[in-house]
Design an enzyme around this catalytic site. Structure first.
Site, PDB file in Angstrom:
ATOM      1  N   ALA B  13     -11.850  -7.853 -56.139  1.00  0.00           N
ATOM      2  CA  ALA B  13     -12.051  -6.717 -55.237  1.00  0.00           C
ATOM      3  C   ALA B  13     -12.997  -7.137 -54.116  1.00  0.00           C
ATOM      4  CB  ALA B  13     -12.646  -5.554 -56.017  1.00  0.00           C
ATOM      5  N   CYS B  14     -12.987  -6.385 -53.020  1.00  0.00           N
ATOM      6  CA  CYS B  14     -13.900  -6.608 -51.898  1.00  0.00           C
ATOM      7  C   CYS B  14     -15.342  -6.541 -52.414  1.00  0.00           C
ATOM      8  CB  CYS B  14     -13.677  -5.531 -50.865  1.00  0.00           C
ATOM      9  SG  CYS B  14     -14.892  -5.511 -49.540  1.00  0.00           S
ATOM     10  N   PRO B  15     -16.255  -7.422 -52.069  1.00  0.00           N
ATOM     11  CA  PRO B  15     -16.112  -8.537 -51.133  1.00  0.00           C
ATOM     12  C   PRO B  15     -15.880  -9.878 -51.815  1.00  0.00           C
ATOM     13  CG  PRO B  15     -18.415  -8.156 -51.572  1.00  0.00           C
ATOM     14  CD  PRO B  15     -17.649  -7.223 -52.483  1.00  0.00           C
TER      15      PRO B  15
END
Lengths: 379, 76
Positions: B13-15
């Site tokens: 997932a981000c980041p």
């Protein structure tokens, strides 16, 4: 026939797994049908989140430690004899003393460690609080600080992802109490384009820092520290002068993981729901050791351990897995010396910090003591 | 001769993909390339913004069936 469960690592994750298994497998343990062995590196169990309070004099060192033997159930065969080689094909683990342990189920809970030496000059020029020696040094440095430029510098990867924000807000209150805030410039740096990896936490923290007069710089990945010039320079080409540099050093997993070919950097490829090591059906991974892309935090380890305990017990008693880990994480966040908030989230639900309050701060202080019940598998 | 390192950040997932890229660039020489695979749509913005700030080159980016492929060259 005895089912042998071998736990490598005696930190929070391994300890909760060991004690949780003992609570649910009392009959099997009494009959000798199950045997639980733990290989640790230390006689003492450290409550790592408590290190945050040491530099501010808000916890005593003795409060951070218990004898691991007393934290563990008496059913666990505990050896201070760290693993030096793990052979998942041969189902054996070799230790520093040269002993070899076989297993039917292996739990990898080897944790993570700080590696300030990865950034030139960081070990010589920076302070940190992620181990006891560092926390003591930072306490001494804050004790003689009379004003100037403080930089809180965050590097990746690191565990306890809210601790950098907590130490920043606590520093603000600490300096204000001492009458030093007006003589201090406090700057927080973060490696990506916002103030925290979790966007809702970043969205909460930014106006708080604006309100308090805390400066910040994003996209700042420390490339080097010059202890003589007292500057920290980023990969992005920015240089910040400092009088006191407080860094959250980059982390790595355990060397034994890398040496055994189980994962680069010491992180083991792990199924994010079953917690199996990818490629093994009798090797499980918990806590910081996994490569699951979620926070490396004590509560992550706790909730993973709870899931793993249920699954191992179910495998032994019923021959099947019980449930999946849903990515649950819960973190208290100190928003100063007297206020706190919290976030909880999982794979599906994003975090949403609540407004800080004294009550949440007090609850965190209470949890700092209740932790020992968690470690014993009672809470 | 320039070398190429692959970083498979699919599923992160981000980041996560950006952090994986930053970590990889620390370990390669100037002129080397890092190929990043990401399933996070936010990587398009994250990675481009960071490369612009850090002064490295986005050689190409490609939307494939189930992920995005970035090829980055270390310039400094």
């Amino acid at each position: 026939m005895t089912t042998r469960i071998l736990i490598v690592g005696g930190g929070l994750a391994g300890t909760i797994v060991a004690n949780g298994l003992c609570r649910q497998l009392g009959r099997e343990l009494a009959k000798g049908a199950v045997n639980i062995t733990m290989l640790g590196a230390d006689e003492r169990h450290l409550y790592q989140p408590g290190l945050l309070y040491i530099p501010f004099g808000r916890m005593r060192e003795a409060e951070l430690f218990r004898e691991q033997r007393k934290v563990l159930s008496h059913h666990v065969y505990f050896h201070v004899d760290p693993a030096t080689a793990i052979d998942v094909d041969g189902r054996t683990v070799t230790t520093a003393s040269g002993k070899e342990y076989g297993y039917d189920y292996l739990v990898l809970a080897t944790g993570s460690r700080i590696t300030p030496e990865e950034v030139p000059g960081m070990a010589e020029g920076a302070h940190w609080f992620y181990d006891l020696a560092g926390a003591r040094r930072l306490r001494e440095a804050l004790g003689v600080f009379t004003g100037g430029r403080i930089v809180v510098n965050v590097n990746v990867p690191h565990k306890c992802p809210v601790a950098p924000i907590e130490v920043t807000f606590m520093l603000h209150d600490f300096l204000k109490e001492r009458g030093l805030w007006d003589k201090t410039e406090l700057t927080y740096t973060y490696p990506i384009g916002r103030l925290h990896g979790l966007e809702p936490v970043a969205n909460w923290a930014q106006p708080e820092m604006d309100r308090l007069g805390i400066k910040y710089e994003t996209f700042f990945n420390a490339e080097s520290v010059d202890p003589n010039a007292r500057t920290v320079t980023s990969m992005e080409g920015s240089t910040l002068p400092y009088d006191l540099l407080i860094t959250i050093p980059p982390h790595k997993g355990a060397q034994v993981i890398e040496n055994s070919g189980l994962g680069k950097g010491g992180w083991v490829a792990t199924d994010k729901k079953t917690l199996h090591r990818v490629g093994s059906n009798n090797v499980f991974v918990v806590g910081d050791t996994t490569d699951i892309p979620i926070s490396k935090a004590g509560s992550t380890a706790h909730f993973e351990a709870d899931t793993l305990v249920d699954n191992l017990v179910s495998l032994i008693q019923e021959g099947c897995m019980a449930r999946e880990y849903d990515g649950k994480v819960f973190c208290f966040i100190e928003a100063g010396l007297n206020r706190g908030t919290y976030v909880w989230f999982n794979y599906q639900v994003p975090p949403n910090p609540v407004p800080p309050s004294r009550m949440v701060h007090w609850f965190k202080l209470a949890y700092n003591r209740m932790y020992w019940l968690s470690a014993r598998g009672l809470m | 001769m320039a070398e190429r390192k692959e970083v498979d950040a699919r599923g992160m997932a981000c980041p996560g993909p950006l952090i994986a890229l930053i970590s990889a660039l620390k370990t390669v020489e100037v002129g080397d390339e890092v190929e990043v695979l990401s399933t996070d749509r936010g990587s398009n913005k994250d990675i481009a913004t960071w490369l612009n700030k850090a002064g490295h080159q986005l050689v190409e980016s490609e939307q494939l069936a189930d992920h995005i492929r970035f090829l980055v060259r270390k310039l400094r």
